[in-house]
Write an enzyme that holds these catalytic residues in place. Structure first.
Site, PDB file in Angstrom:
ATOM      1  N   ARG A  40      -5.363   0.562  15.254  1.00  0.00           N
ATOM      2  CA  ARG A  40      -4.151   0.263  14.076  1.00  0.00           C
ATOM      3  C   ARG A  40      -4.281  -1.358  13.672  1.00  0.00           C
ATOM      4  O   ARG A  40      -4.281  -1.478  12.526  1.00  0.00           O
ATOM      5  CB  ARG A  40      -2.827   0.659  14.450  1.00  0.00           C
ATOM      6  CG  ARG A  40      -1.894   0.815  13.410  1.00  0.00           C
ATOM      7  CD  ARG A  40      -0.572   1.404  13.862  1.00  0.00           C
ATOM      8  NE  ARG A  40      -0.479   2.591  14.555  1.00  0.00           N
ATOM      9  CZ  ARG A  40       0.491   3.040  15.006  1.00  0.00           C
ATOM     10  NH1 ARG A  40       1.615   2.575  14.996  1.00  0.00           N
ATOM     11  NH2 ARG A  40       0.353   4.068  15.683  1.00  0.00           N
ATOM     12  N   HIS A  86      -5.830   9.819   8.143  1.00  0.00           N
ATOM     13  CA  HIS A  86      -4.814   8.755   8.793  1.00  0.00           C
ATOM     14  C   HIS A  86      -3.350   9.276   8.773  1.00  0.00           C
ATOM     15  O   HIS A  86      -2.618   8.926   7.716  1.00  0.00           O
ATOM     16  CB  HIS A  86      -4.898   7.725   7.914  1.00  0.00           C
ATOM     17  CG  HIS A  86      -4.195   6.369   8.334  1.00  0.00           C
ATOM     18  ND1 HIS A  86      -4.793   5.523   9.506  1.00  0.00           N
ATOM     19  CD2 HIS A  86      -3.004   5.669   8.029  1.00  0.00           C
ATOM     20  CE1 HIS A  86      -3.992   4.591   9.788  1.00  0.00           C
ATOM     21  NE2 HIS A  86      -2.804   4.605   8.995  1.00  0.00           N
ATOM     22  N   TYR A 130       3.104   5.848  -9.908  1.00  0.00           N
ATOM     23  CA  TYR A 130       2.938   5.145 -11.117  1.00  0.00           C
ATOM     24  C   TYR A 130       1.715   4.318 -11.356  1.00  0.00           C
ATOM     25  O   TYR A 130       1.202   3.991 -12.723  1.00  0.00           O
ATOM     26  CB  TYR A 130       4.049   4.327 -11.410  1.00  0.00           C
ATOM     27  CG  TYR A 130       5.364   4.653 -11.430  1.00  0.00           C
ATOM     28  CD1 TYR A 130       5.669   5.622 -12.599  1.00  0.00           C
ATOM     29  CD2 TYR A 130       6.483   4.446 -10.766  1.00  0.00           C
ATOM     30  CE1 TYR A 130       7.148   6.424 -12.673  1.00  0.00           C
ATOM     31  CE2 TYR A 130       7.754   5.164 -10.683  1.00  0.00           C
ATOM     32  CZ  TYR A 130       7.864   6.121 -11.867  1.00  0.00           C
ATOM     33  OH  TYR A 130       8.972   6.600 -11.671  1.00  0.00           O
TER      34      TYR A 130
END
Length: 838
Positions: A40, A86, A130
């Site tokens: 990670r 993931h 968006y």
């Protein structure tokens, strides 16, 4: 039941495995830590990517969102990444995607974003529904040749798909884009660099394997930040490249120009240090102007636009430009970038030098080129084999056609071709599928040309695989191609360190003891003035007090420390140790009015060193009426010269102690009558500065909290308790069982006529030292080991021999520096056997 039936209890018992809890916890924590480190938080040295970035790019590659495609909704990319590779939540994936698209975060952005992806002002990106994104062209270079067996793949989280362990990475991404992250017990902060310089250094290293870091620095001058600015001094850069760690000073780019509209000058800031928030910078400069800390400024404007940054500090007529400039440099226009070149090498975290980072990348590219060449060679040989068959078929076209026409079916045709003409299975199958139109003379010429090309390609690939020099030559050529395609000019300049001198620079860095009295006299004395003694002594004179005055506070610090001074009235002040005048051991001190703006009756009760702060830590406070409160350290970042409120107190209450905690500590409150309660820090929720806090300890009438201690459950510390008549003891924290807050606690020490009330408690380690000072100004320093370690509910031993009318005023604990003289170390190791525990 049959007598031969197995005993169920015995069968179950055979499957039960006995383990030690501490061993299981240790192994589980190590497994967790390595999962965070490798899976990670840290980048791979080969492609410079963390798993989340690698998975995002691979997911975009798999769904065809390349630089040549149209932009795709970010939510779609995040969904594909999360669903296939993931499974850690969409916000984490989107945050990583956003950073890869920010030109002020990445030196060479890997994602081409469309929409609001945040700004240098710290504005967040728009929601993923968006914004749109696709791969940047340079990101495709990281994935180039991934289908050619150049890297290893592993199963994804649900064993449904395969994902790459690393990307082929035709670009040295770790160095050019850098990386930052925090793992368990370690962090990485690799600065970005210029691609042209890195490629030149890599090519030089290929040609000169024995090159030193100094040699490579002829090409890689220094980090090259996307926001430009200036790196001050070359020595820190050299240290960072040679050791893998260093601290670089990054200074904003600015210039002084004449104000065209008004008579006067203005300082114009055009480039900011990497990761500095422009909006916050403007706010902080404005705060300094409003608070009177920065004089001579008439106006402050942010005139930045799409073309670049432009922050204007307009000066008053007659203002001293140098003074304003120096204040801006000291407080706002310089930041420190801490270099930690930590990356995963073969799955293990390692701190790397510049040469090691380049060498590991080159080793990776060498392996990629080798595996790609083997893959291409196998395909070329397969193609050459087919073309040989086609050419042979063209030479015997009539017989081949006749043989196929006489066969009963395709299988028969293939068998006949193999038997009659000696074709292989693959050649026969291809010839059977051929169209008659391919038997034309023009088609035959094309096949011959292609065969010559394939043969030449086979020879080239065999030469690469047979010669290390040829293979490395391909690596160099491809690196030069990356430089030609994506290389650009350096943005960050390197300027010499002119060594701006400040008051702090003139003060030698040393450990000192600061003494403050009730009548606001303050001074500092070098700590080495007070040699370590055995417990039970009278100490030496630490201050010549004015008649009627008493010592209120004593603490150990470094002259360059920035301290927070908390008072009994709940205020907090900022104190720079070197601003306290240095005086002799017997001096009275000077008035503190110019250093701490204390009110009548206000006295310092706790000192905290800001160097100890981490972003996710807290200041935990205790009041004499038993209230406890913790507040994030970030709430104390801007402290006025007149102080700010640290805690709200009810009438008659007072702040008695403050500790720095990490959210996972255990807290111990000690009362003046000798009780102590231990509870988990999480029982006290974080609050703002103006809050009162929650009840931490239930006190009997006439009792009050004497102090607060903090430690972790796995830290082998003791609780040091010292009373007003100079007695004290150490007791292992483990002997204080954990309870819920707002209880009465347990008996810690016996108080009474001999001991008096408890003056202070501290969590101490065996190698710590104690500084104790009496109200009359006597001071003693001793190793903690001098004070006996005994159980709870005991009277303790004499720590300091006080006069009949004297009382213990303050106690401070510190860890001595490594250069503590041998006399102190000897005294710390000897036991005082003159007094037994009573």
């Amino acid at each position: 039941m049959s007598s031969d039936a197995p005993d169920v209890t015995d069968t179950v018992a055979e499957r039960v495995k006995s383990v030690r809890v501490e061993e299981e916890m240790e192994q589980s924590y190590i497994d967790y830590a390595m999962s965070v480190i490798a899976g990670r938080a840290l980048p791979d040295v080969r492609d410079g990517l963390k798993p989340v970035h690698r998975r995002i790019l691979y997911a975009m590659h798999e769904i065809g969102v390349t630089s040549g495609s149209t932009h795709r909704k970010s939510s779609s990319i995040v969904g594909e990444t999360m669903g296939d590779f993931h499974p850690h939540g969409d916000s984490a994936i989107y945050d990583a995607l956003v950073r890869m698209a920010q030109p002020f975060s990445m030196r060479y952005p890997l994602v081409d974003g469309q929409g609001n992806f945040g700004s240098v002002d710290g504005d967040p990106a728009a929601a993923m529904r968006y914004t749109e994104a696709r791969m940047a062209p340079i990101a495709e270079e990281l994935l180039a040749d991934i289908e050619k067996d150049t890297i290893d793949f592993s199963a994804n989280y649900d064993d449904r798909l395969q994902e790459p362990d690393v990307l082929p990475s035709a670009v040295p991404n770790l160095l050019v884009n850098g990386s930052s992250g925090i793992a368990v017990g370690m962090s990485t902060n690799v600065p970005p660099h210029n691609l042209t310089e890195v490629v030149d250094a890599a090519v030089h290293l290929v040609d000169n394997p024995d090159a030193t870091v100094r040699d490579l620095m002829e090409y890689v001058k220094a980090p090259d930040f996307p926001t430009g600015a200036n790196i001050v001094g070359r020595s820190p850069v050299k240290k960072a490249y040679q050791t893998g760690r260093g601290r670089l000073r990054v200074r904003a780019e600015y210039h002084v120009e004449e104000n065209q509209e008004r008579s006067g000058k203005q300082i114009v800031i055009t480039e900011l240090p990497y990761q500095q928030n422009k909006s916050r910078l403007v706010e902080r400069i404005a705060e300094d102007v409003n608070d009177g800390d920065l004089e001579g400024v008439r106006d402050l404007r942010d005139e930045s636009d799409r073309d670049g940054i432009r922050v204007v500090v307009e000066l008053k007529r007659g203002a001293n430009v140098d003074v304003v400039e120096n204040h801006l440099l000291e407080s706002h226009l310089e930041r420190t970038f801490g270099v930690i070149n930590l990356a995963l090498v073969d799955g293990e975290p390692k701190v790397l030098t510049l040469k090691e980072m380049l060498q590991h990348y080159l080793d990776h590219r060498r392996e990629v080129v080798r595996r790609r060449s083997e893959f291409d060679l196998a395909e070329a040989e397969d193609r050459a084999h087919i073309l040989e068959g086609r050419l042979k078929a063209l030479d015997n076209a009539e017989d081949v056609v006749e043989t196929i026409r006489n066969a009963e079916d395709r299988d028969g045709a293939r068998a006949a071709l193999r038997e009659t003409f000696g074709f292989s299975e693959e050649q026969a199958a291809h010839i059977v599928r051929m169209q008659l139109g391919s038997l034309t003379s023009m088609e035959a010429a094309e096949i011959e040309d292609e065969y010559e090309e394939v043969t030449a390609e086979i020879e080239r690939l065999e030469a690469i695989l047979e010669s290390e020099e040829e293979l490395l030559g391909v690596v160099k050529d491809e690196l030069r191609e990356m430089k030609e395609t994506y290389g650009d000019d350096r943005r960050t300049s390197i300027i010499e360190d002119t060594g701006t001198v400040t008051d702090e620079d003139l003060i030698p860095e040393e450990d000192v003891v600061v003494v403050l009295s009730e009548q606001d006299y303050i001074k500092r004395v070098p700590a080495e003035t007070f040699k370590s003694q055995h417990r039970g002594g009278k100490g030496v004179i630490g201050s010549d007090l004015k008649e009627g005055d008493k010592v209120s506070t004593v603490f150990h610090a470094n002259t360059h420390d920035y301290l927070l001074a908390f008072t009994n009235q709940g205020q907090v002040y900022q104190l720079k140790t070197y601003q306290v005048p240095e005086m002799s051991r017997t001096a009275r001190g000077t008035s503190a009015v110019n250093i701490l703006d204390l009110d009548d009756g206000e006295r310092v009760t706790a000192i905290v060193n800001t160097d100890d702060f981490e972003e996710d830590e807290y200041l935990t406070m205790a009041t004499q009426d038993g209230y406890v409160k913790r507040t994030e350290v970030g709430d104390f970042s801007n402290i006025l010269s007149t102080g700010i409120i640290a805690i709200s107190l009810e009438h008659g209450d007072a702040l008695v102690d403050v500790e720095v905690t990490n959210g996972e500590n255990e807290l111990v409150l000690g009362s003046e009558r000798g009780h102590a309660i231990r509870f988990d820090e999480s029982d006290v929720r974080a609050m703002g500065r103006n809050a009162r806090g929650v009840r931490g300890m239930k006190l009997d009438g006439g009792d009050a909290v004497a102090g607060l201690a903090a430690a972790t459950s796995d830290d082998p510390r003791d609780l040091l308790t010292v009373t007003e008549f100079g007695y004290g003891k150490r007791t292992p924290l483990a002997e204080y069982r954990e309870q819920s807050r707002n209880g009465k606690g347990l008996v810690d020490i016996k108080t009474g006529e001999r001991n008096g009330r408890v003056s202070a408690i501290n969590a101490v380690a065996a190698d710590d030292h104690v500084v104790a000072m009496s109200e009359a100004g006597q001071i003693i320093r001793m190793p903690v080991a001098e004070i006996s370690e005994i159980g709870r509910n005991t009277k303790g031993v004499k720590v300091m021999d006080l006069g009949d009318d004297d009382r213990l005023a303050a106690v401070d604990v510190f860890t001595p520096s490594e250069d503590t003289d041998e006399e102190d170390a000897e005294a710390a190791g000897e036991a005082d056997e003159s007094e037994d525990d009573e």
